[in-house]
Scaffold this motif. Structure first.
Motif, PDB file in Angstrom:
ATOM      1  N   ASN A 102       0.831  -1.508  -0.019  1.00 59.86           N
ATOM      2  CA  ASN A 102      -0.334   0.376   0.235  1.00 59.86           C
ATOM      3  C   ASN A 102       1.165   1.168  -0.097  1.00 59.86           C
ATOM      4  O   ASN A 102       1.032   1.907   1.368  1.00 59.86           O
ATOM      5  CB  ASN A 102      -0.870  -0.283   1.176  1.00 59.86           C
TER       6      ASN A 102
ATOM      7  N   THR B  73      -8.919   6.682  -2.237  1.00 62.83           N
ATOM      8  CA  THR B  73      -9.646   6.168  -2.459  1.00 62.83           C
ATOM      9  C   THR B  73      -9.868   4.721  -2.703  1.00 62.83           C
ATOM     10  O   THR B  73     -10.232   3.726  -3.571  1.00 62.83           O
ATOM     11  CB  THR B  73      -9.741   6.323  -4.123  1.00 62.83           C
ATOM     12  N   GLY B  74      -8.457   3.957  -2.416  1.00 64.59           N
ATOM     13  CA  GLY B  74      -8.227   3.173  -2.017  1.00 64.59           C
ATOM     14  C   GLY B  74      -7.318   2.013  -3.438  1.00 64.59           C
ATOM     15  O   GLY B  74      -7.026   1.313  -3.230  1.00 64.59           O
ATOM     16  N   MET B  75      -6.878   3.238  -4.366  1.00 65.45           N
ATOM     17  CA  MET B  75      -6.186   2.787  -5.631  1.00 65.45           C
ATOM     18  C   MET B  75      -4.696   2.364  -5.908  1.00 65.45           C
ATOM     19  O   MET B  75      -4.304   1.664  -6.484  1.00 65.45           O
ATOM     20  CB  MET B  75      -6.692   3.648  -6.405  1.00 65.45           C
TER      21      MET B  75
ATOM     22  N   LEU C 127      -3.962   0.286  -3.051  1.00 64.84           N
ATOM     23  CA  LEU C 127      -4.364  -0.758  -2.711  1.00 64.84           C
ATOM     24  C   LEU C 127      -3.361  -1.664  -3.548  1.00 64.84           C
ATOM     25  O   LEU C 127      -4.696  -1.937  -4.746  1.00 64.84           O
ATOM     26  CB  LEU C 127      -5.075  -0.678  -1.165  1.00 64.84           C
TER      27      LEU C 127
ATOM     28  N   THR D  98      -4.610  -5.236  -4.227  1.00 59.35           N
ATOM     29  CA  THR D  98      -5.553  -5.935  -4.965  1.00 59.35           C
ATOM     30  C   THR D  98      -6.905  -4.907  -5.400  1.00 59.35           C
ATOM     31  O   THR D  98      -7.127  -5.324  -6.446  1.00 59.35           O
ATOM     32  CB  THR D  98      -6.353  -6.463  -3.630  1.00 59.35           C
ATOM     33  N   GLN D  99      -6.773  -3.691  -5.053  1.00 56.62           N
ATOM     34  CA  GLN D  99      -7.309  -2.747  -5.469  1.00 56.62           C
ATOM     35  C   GLN D  99      -7.067  -2.902  -7.107  1.00 56.62           C
ATOM     36  O   GLN D  99      -7.865  -3.383  -8.387  1.00 56.62           O
ATOM     37  CB  GLN D  99      -7.611  -1.873  -4.980  1.00 56.62           C
ATOM     38  N   PHE D 100      -5.884  -2.280  -7.421  1.00 54.19           N
ATOM     39  CA  PHE D 100      -5.228  -1.649  -8.433  1.00 54.19           C
ATOM     40  C   PHE D 100      -5.416  -2.728  -9.990  1.00 54.19           C
ATOM     41  O   PHE D 100      -5.521  -2.845 -10.912  1.00 54.19           O
ATOM     42  CB  PHE D 100      -4.326  -0.842  -8.552  1.00 54.19           C
TER      43      PHE D 100
ATOM     44  N   ALA E 145      -7.498  -5.556  -9.441  1.00 53.12           N
ATOM     45  CA  ALA E 145      -8.592  -6.417  -9.958  1.00 53.12           C
ATOM     46  C   ALA E 145      -8.993  -5.748 -11.390  1.00 53.12           C
ATOM     47  O   ALA E 145      -9.395  -5.692 -11.841  1.00 53.12           O
ATOM     48  CB  ALA E 145      -9.301  -6.132  -8.652  1.00 53.12           C
ATOM     49  N   LEU E 146      -9.310  -3.853 -10.664  1.00 57.21           N
ATOM     50  CA  LEU E 146      -9.878  -2.974 -11.654  1.00 57.21           C
ATOM     51  C   LEU E 146      -9.519  -3.783 -12.919  1.00 57.21           C
ATOM     52  O   LEU E 146      -9.763  -3.126 -14.229  1.00 57.21           O
ATOM     53  CB  LEU E 146     -10.044  -1.970 -11.075  1.00 57.21           C
TER      54      LEU E 146
ATOM     55  N   SER F 132     -11.289  -8.258  -4.502  1.00 57.60           N
ATOM     56  CA  SER F 132     -11.311  -8.092  -5.743  1.00 57.60           C
ATOM     57  C   SER F 132     -11.705  -8.061  -6.177  1.00 57.60           C
ATOM     58  O   SER F 132     -10.928  -8.639  -7.234  1.00 57.60           O
ATOM     59  CB  SER F 132      -9.738  -6.772  -5.364  1.00 57.60           C
ATOM     60  N   ASP F 133     -12.958  -7.985  -6.920  1.00 60.83           N
ATOM     61  CA  ASP F 133     -13.856  -8.405  -7.587  1.00 60.83           C
ATOM     62  C   ASP F 133     -13.470  -7.899  -9.081  1.00 60.83           C
ATOM     63  O   ASP F 133     -12.623  -6.952  -9.143  1.00 60.83           O
ATOM     64  CB  ASP F 133     -14.838  -7.988  -8.079  1.00 60.83           C
TER      65      ASP F 133
END
Length: 380
Positions: free
Chosen positions: A113, A128-130, A132, A134-136, A138-139, A190-191
């Motif tokens: 992070n 916004t959590g981006m 992290l 796992t988030q970016f 996943a997107l 993270s979907d």
């Protein structure tokens, strides 16, 4: 002037609570030196890197104060690939005959992070959590699946293969094979990426001894040849991690340009590769990199994975040691672990995970934020 790899060494990835990251790096160097039949005092230079385990040049305190040139390299997850590129260039220049490339790390538990300011990004992006990981990832995977018709089945199959290969690899961290159902039913993080679709920050070390190929016979009876090492950054419009906006016209990713440069420099094409390592910080990333490295068209991955093409006995074996998913990712060492594994395969020393039919050409690819890729091509 060609460049040869004459020694490979690894300190197993995972968790080593009794050792510092630097000690794990030193262990990898000692193993590589032993493999080459050389000593530390024979080394004329060193390049190496670490994110969280200290300055790589401090390894001289562990290995010996011989006065050699040692340069620290830091390029995110592409640190290993960048270190090897620097060493490759040093040999090609004619300034040195033999040296070492090393990477090591020791990360705390939990997802990376990082701070937005360290990457030239405004604070809102982190809020916004981006930032992290796992988030970016996943997107990025979510968008790729939408654009190219990739389903969750492919994500599951990548992870299933990784843990199967890890179970065959004595140095892997994750040595328990997982079924398709276990992965499919694991928790959504993270979907669209589930628990067993991510690699974990880890510990470990990897090292290579490289030399002027004209002199390889002086050191080794089984040299391999680093035909090319290419590193490229992103273009405006390429869709990368840590990208706070997107241009109207999408450009090729840094992986595409690094791969094309490597193939051109080596004078071969994707069809000539017998075994490969592709960056797989998550299962979606491996799918993306199959196409970006030129091994298939975008959208073809679904069929290839269903047919088992990327397995050890398939037509395009990928991440035969389980990749980052099964080994974890100590950032400084990960790219060199890829080269280590390809060398093992080209030597025919893979044991239960050995690719059949005497592979002769290997390929490694590493990708780091915010959009940096390194590619190496290795031959017998």
């Amino acid at each position: 002037m060609d460049v040869a790899i004459i020694g490979i060494g690894l300190h197993r990835f995972g968790r080593s609570p009794g050792l510092s990251g630097m000690q794990q790096g030193a262990s990898a160097v000692r193993n590589a030196l032993a493999d080459a039949g050389l000593s530390w005092k024979d080394m004329q230079f060193a390049y190496g890197g670490s994110q969280d385990a200290g300055n790589a040049d401090a390894l001289v305190n562990e290995l010996g104060l011989t006065g050699l040139q040692f340069t620290n390299i830091w390029n995110g997850c592409a640190t290993g690939g960048s270190s090897l590129h620097a060493a490759y260039s040093a040999i090609k220049s004619g300034e040195y005959d033999v040296g070492v490339v090393v990477g090591f790390d020791k990360h705390p538990r939990g997802a990376f992070n990082p701070k937005p300011a360290d990457w030239g990004i405004d604070e809102w992006y982190g809020e916004t959590g981006m930032m992290l990981t796992t988030q970016f990832f996943a997107l990025k995977t979510q968008r790729y699946m939408h654009d190219h018709g990739i389903t969750e089945e492919s994500l599951i199959r990548v992870s299933e293969k990784a843990f199967t290969n890890g179970s065959l690899t004595p140095t892997a961290w994750r040595q328990q094979a997982l079924s398709y159902e276990e992965i499919a039913n694991s928790a959504m993080i993270s979907d669209p990426l589930r628990k067993y679709m991510f690699c974990s920050p880890a510990e470990g070390g990897a090292a290579l001894i490289i030399c002027n190929a004209d002199k390889a016979h002086l050191y080794s009876s089984k040299p391999l040849y680093l035909k090319t090492a290419a590193v490229r950054t992103r273009h405006y419009g390429s869709f990368e991690v840590f990208a706070p906006s997107q241009a109207m016209n999408v450009a090729d990713a840094s992986t595409v340009t690094a791969s094309k440069a490597a193939f051109e420099q080596a004078g071969i094409g994707p069809e000539d590769i017998d075994v490969m390592q592709l960056q797989d910080t998550d299962s979606g990333t491996e799918i993306i990199h199959m196409a970006e490295n030129g091994f298939c068209e975008h959208g073809e991955q679904e069929k290839l994975l269903r047919e088992g093409a990327t397995g050890i006995n398939g037509s395009m074996p990928i991440n035969t040691d389980g990749g980052c998913l099964a080994n974890g990712e100590p950032v400084g060492a990960s790219g060199l672990r890829q080269v280590y594994e390809v060398c093992v395969q080209l030597r025919g020393e893979g044991g239960a995970r050995q690719v059949p039919n005497n592979p002769k050409v290997g390929y490694t690819h590493v990708y780091g934020a915010p959009g940096l890729s390194g590619v190496n091509i290795i031959t017998k």
